[in-house]
Design a protein around this motif. Structure first.
Motif, mmCIF file in Angstrom:
data_model
loop_
_atom_site.group_PDB
_atom_site.id
_atom_site.type_symbol
_atom_site.label_atom_id
_atom_site.label_comp_id
_atom_site.label_asym_id
_atom_site.label_seq_id
_atom_site.Cartn_x
_atom_site.Cartn_y
_atom_site.Cartn_z
ATOM 1 N N GLY A 173 17.223 25.483 -53.446
ATOM 2 C CA GLY A 173 18.100 25.678 -52.292
ATOM 3 C C GLY A 173 19.494 26.032 -52.760
ATOM 4 O O GLY A 173 19.695 26.534 -53.878
ATOM 5 N N TYR A 174 20.464 25.777 -51.887
ATOM 6 C CA TYR A 174 21.856 26.107 -52.155
ATOM 7 C C TYR A 174 22.689 24.830 -52.175
ATOM 8 O O TYR A 174 22.464 23.929 -51.367
ATOM 9 C CB TYR A 174 22.394 27.055 -51.091
ATOM 10 C CG TYR A 174 21.673 28.372 -51.045
ATOM 11 C CD1 TYR A 174 22.141 29.468 -51.760
ATOM 12 C CD2 TYR A 174 20.507 28.526 -50.297
ATOM 13 C CE1 TYR A 174 21.476 30.684 -51.745
ATOM 14 C CE2 TYR A 174 19.828 29.732 -50.265
ATOM 15 C CZ TYR A 174 20.320 30.811 -50.991
ATOM 16 O OH TYR A 174 19.644 32.003 -50.969
ATOM 17 N N VAL A 175 23.651 24.780 -53.071
ATOM 18 C CA VAL A 175 24.514 23.612 -53.159
ATOM 19 C C VAL A 175 25.953 24.059 -52.948
ATOM 20 O O VAL A 175 26.361 25.137 -53.386
ATOM 21 C CB VAL A 175 24.336 22.899 -54.518
ATOM 22 C CG1 VAL A 175 24.725 23.813 -55.665
ATOM 23 C CG2 VAL A 175 25.134 21.618 -54.561
ATOM 24 N N SER A 176 26.718 23.216 -52.256
ATOM 25 C CA SER A 176 28.060 23.629 -51.877
ATOM 26 C C SER A 176 28.938 22.418 -51.606
ATOM 27 O O SER A 176 28.448 21.362 -51.167
ATOM 28 C CB SER A 176 27.998 24.498 -50.611
ATOM 29 O OG SER A 176 29.269 24.773 -50.079
ATOM 30 N N PHE A 177 30.258 22.562 -51.873
ATOM 31 C CA PHE A 177 31.208 21.624 -51.311
ATOM 32 C C PHE A 177 31.191 21.801 -49.798
ATOM 33 O O PHE A 177 30.890 22.893 -49.300
ATOM 34 C CB PHE A 177 32.621 21.889 -51.832
ATOM 35 C CG PHE A 177 32.836 21.517 -53.277
ATOM 36 C CD1 PHE A 177 32.784 20.193 -53.679
ATOM 37 C CD2 PHE A 177 33.096 22.490 -54.232
ATOM 38 C CE1 PHE A 177 32.988 19.841 -55.016
ATOM 39 C CE2 PHE A 177 33.301 22.152 -55.563
ATOM 40 C CZ PHE A 177 33.235 20.820 -55.951
ATOM 41 N N LEU A 179 19.043 20.124 -46.625
ATOM 42 C CA LEU A 179 17.748 20.016 -47.303
ATOM 43 C C LEU A 179 17.612 18.640 -47.935
ATOM 44 O O LEU A 179 18.444 18.243 -48.743
ATOM 45 C CB LEU A 179 17.652 21.101 -48.388
ATOM 46 C CG LEU A 179 16.428 21.076 -49.303
ATOM 47 C CD1 LEU A 179 15.167 21.402 -48.513
ATOM 48 C CD2 LEU A 179 16.618 22.062 -50.444
ATOM 49 N N LYS A 180 16.580 17.895 -47.555
ATOM 50 C CA LYS A 180 16.304 16.608 -48.188
ATOM 51 C C LYS A 180 15.544 16.851 -49.481
ATOM 52 O O LYS A 180 14.504 17.498 -49.496
ATOM 53 C CB LYS A 180 15.497 15.704 -47.248
ATOM 54 C CG LYS A 180 16.303 15.139 -46.093
ATOM 55 C CD LYS A 180 15.530 14.089 -45.330
ATOM 56 C CE LYS A 180 16.381 13.468 -44.242
ATOM 57 N NZ LYS A 180 15.661 12.418 -43.493
ATOM 58 N N LEU A 181 16.080 16.313 -50.568
ATOM 59 C CA LEU A 181 15.495 16.557 -51.881
ATOM 60 C C LEU A 181 14.270 15.688 -52.127
ATOM 61 O O LEU A 181 14.217 14.535 -51.711
ATOM 62 C CB LEU A 181 16.534 16.289 -52.976
ATOM 63 C CG LEU A 181 17.769 17.190 -52.973
ATOM 64 C CD1 LEU A 181 18.682 16.802 -54.130
ATOM 65 C CD2 LEU A 181 17.381 18.654 -53.076
ATOM 66 N N ALA A 235 16.888 11.348 -54.308
ATOM 67 C CA ALA A 235 15.713 11.818 -53.573
ATOM 68 C C ALA A 235 15.748 11.278 -52.147
ATOM 69 O O ALA A 235 16.114 10.130 -51.910
ATOM 70 C CB ALA A 235 14.444 11.373 -54.281
ATOM 71 N N GLY A 236 15.390 12.132 -51.204
ATOM 72 C CA GLY A 236 15.404 11.741 -49.798
ATOM 73 C C GLY A 236 16.727 11.992 -49.112
ATOM 74 O O GLY A 236 16.839 11.801 -47.896
ATOM 75 N N SER A 237 17.739 12.426 -49.870
ATOM 76 C CA SER A 237 19.049 12.700 -49.301
ATOM 77 C C SER A 237 19.382 14.179 -49.419
ATOM 78 O O SER A 237 18.763 14.923 -50.174
ATOM 79 C CB SER A 237 20.134 11.880 -50.007
ATOM 80 O OG SER A 237 19.906 10.498 -49.842
ATOM 81 N N SER A 238 20.408 14.598 -48.687
ATOM 82 C CA SER A 238 20.840 15.990 -48.734
ATOM 83 C C SER A 238 22.293 16.119 -49.175
ATOM 84 O O SER A 238 22.802 17.235 -49.257
ATOM 85 C CB SER A 238 20.665 16.650 -47.360
ATOM 86 O OG SER A 238 21.392 15.945 -46.378
#
Length: 414
Positions: free
Chosen positions: A131-135, A160-162, A195-198
């Motif tokens: 996915g994409y990660v961002s501030f 997105l939940k990891l 895990a389980g968080s976004s």
């Protein structure tokens, strides 16, 4: 009699032979032709049939495909083990290089005396980017300690939940003027999204009480690592305002418009009815965390503050004033939704203005008074004569040098 005995022995021999021929051979197979994939991990599982022994049986694996083990991916085990005290019935393949064009295959090396089941080989592609990660924002002003949030999103821009933990390094960019551990500190240099968080967060804190000139900008960069692509904001620019400026947060109501509103040119000013006045309830709200300035004016101030603005720290004027004995330090802030013509009839093309702010002691103990100086305007609704006399500077703030400014006092109401 001999014939009968021969026939009995022959039948017994046939029975023994038939029993030997129908004995089942153990079979081993992958459970599925394609492994179960969760995030960057693909899990290959085996199934065994018709094995009743108690001794462990090693089932080696040949790794193939276009991906390279140890470079593009790592594995949790090199072989399966069926039975015994430490069985290994699944092997996890964890992606290191996220390139879905590369394949990984596992082929079972069938033990002697065993046979292959339905799926002696199982194959998959390496994971694509997760996915994409961002501030969560690109800019922030701090007066003490503030929380910085990092989030992950899918291709549609939804959170997105990891499936698994993700650790993301935080880098202090070279464009920062503030120095880590001298002008600011970070709670961590690696953000862990469980895990389980976004999302996850860390804090940035100013070191000391006040901002240091030329060392008040922090630029943090986000390293997406191999698992992610960069989303909207790979950097966040943080301005250190200093702890005193925490007082700026909140709602302010007008209590005074200074006689300095006419500057030193009062004897030649026309259109005096358009000079801003005190109107009960007039004022503004500042949210430093969100970097927002929200005006609420009914008087002529509404010809200048035309709507909600982003607020940003600008230069500090240390010797503002008309006389040597009346010099003050004036912090300039930038507002991006103003009318620099200070007019109800005409809107300036450039909507970005500089406004000066200073705190004063109130007459009543505990009162917080903010003095605002509108030092950056080219008025067309009052003082228009100053345009003819060239009383505006060519650069911002255009009206400060010649005393052509408006000063108003505001009282904190929350």
């Amino acid at each position: 009699m001999k014939k009968i005995m021969f026939m009995i022995c022959a039948l017994a021999a046939v029975a023994v032979a038939c029993t030997s021929e129908t004995k089942e051979v153990p079979a081993v197979s992958f459970e599925t032709a394609i492994p179960v994939t969760s995030g960057e991990i693909a899990t290959f599982k085996i199934a065994v049939a018709d094995y009743s022994g108690t001794d462990p049986v090693s089932i080696p694996v040949t790794f193939g495909g276009t991906a390279v083990k140890g470079t593009d991916y790592i594995v949790s085990a090199e072989e399966f083990v069926w039975g015994g005290e430490n069985p290994v019935t699944s092997i996890q393949v964890t992606t290191l290089v996220f390139d879905e064009s590369k394949t990984v295959s596992l082929t079972l090396d069938i033990p002697e005396g065993w046979k292959a089941g339905n799926y002696p080989m199982s194959e998959t592609n390496l994971s694509a980017k997760l996915g994409y990660v961002s501030f969560e924002r690109s800019a922030l002003a701090i007066t003490g300690t503030s929380e910085i949030v990092v989030s992950v999103y899918n291709g549609a821009g939804q959170t997105l939940k990891l499936e698994n933990d993700a650790e993301l390094p935080i880098i202090v960019a070279e464009s920062s003027t503030a120095q880590e551990n001298t002008h600011f500190t970070l709670s961590t240099k690696t953000v862990k999204i469980p895990a389980g968080s976004s999302s996850a967060s860390f804090t940035v804190s100013i070191a000391g009480d006040e901002a240091v000139a030329d060392h008040d900008k922090i630029v943090l960069a986000l390293d997406p690592g191999a698992k992610f692509s960069i989303g909207n904001y790979d950097e966040i620019a943080i301005t250190i305002w200093g702890s005193a400026w925490s007082k700026l947060n909140g709602a302010w109501q007008i209590v005074e418009v200074s006689p300095e509103a006419t500057g030193m040119w009062g004897d030649m000013v026309t259109g005096m009815d358009q000079i801003p006045t005190v109107v009960e309830g007039d004022g503004f709200t500042v949210d430093i965390e969100e970097m927002k300035f929200v005006p609420n004016f009914q008087s002529a101030f509404c010809n200048y503050f035309i709507g909600e603005s982003n607020i940003a720290k600008d230069m500090l004027i240390t010797d503002f004033g008309q006389s040597v004995g009346n010099k003050i330090s004036l912090q300039l802030v930038s507002l991006d939704n103003t009318n620099r013509y200070f007019s109800s009839a005409e809107q300036s093309e450039d909507k970005v203005s500089l406004v000066g702010i200073a705190f004063e002691e109130g007459e009543t103990a505990g009162d917080e008074i903010l003095r605002m100086y509108i030092v950056d305007h080219t008025s067309k609704s009052f003082m228009p004569e100053l345009l003819d006399f060239g009383m505006y500077l060519p650069e911002k703030p255009v009206a400060v040098e010649y005393g052509n400014f408006i000063s108003a006092a505001f009282k904190k109401v929350n």
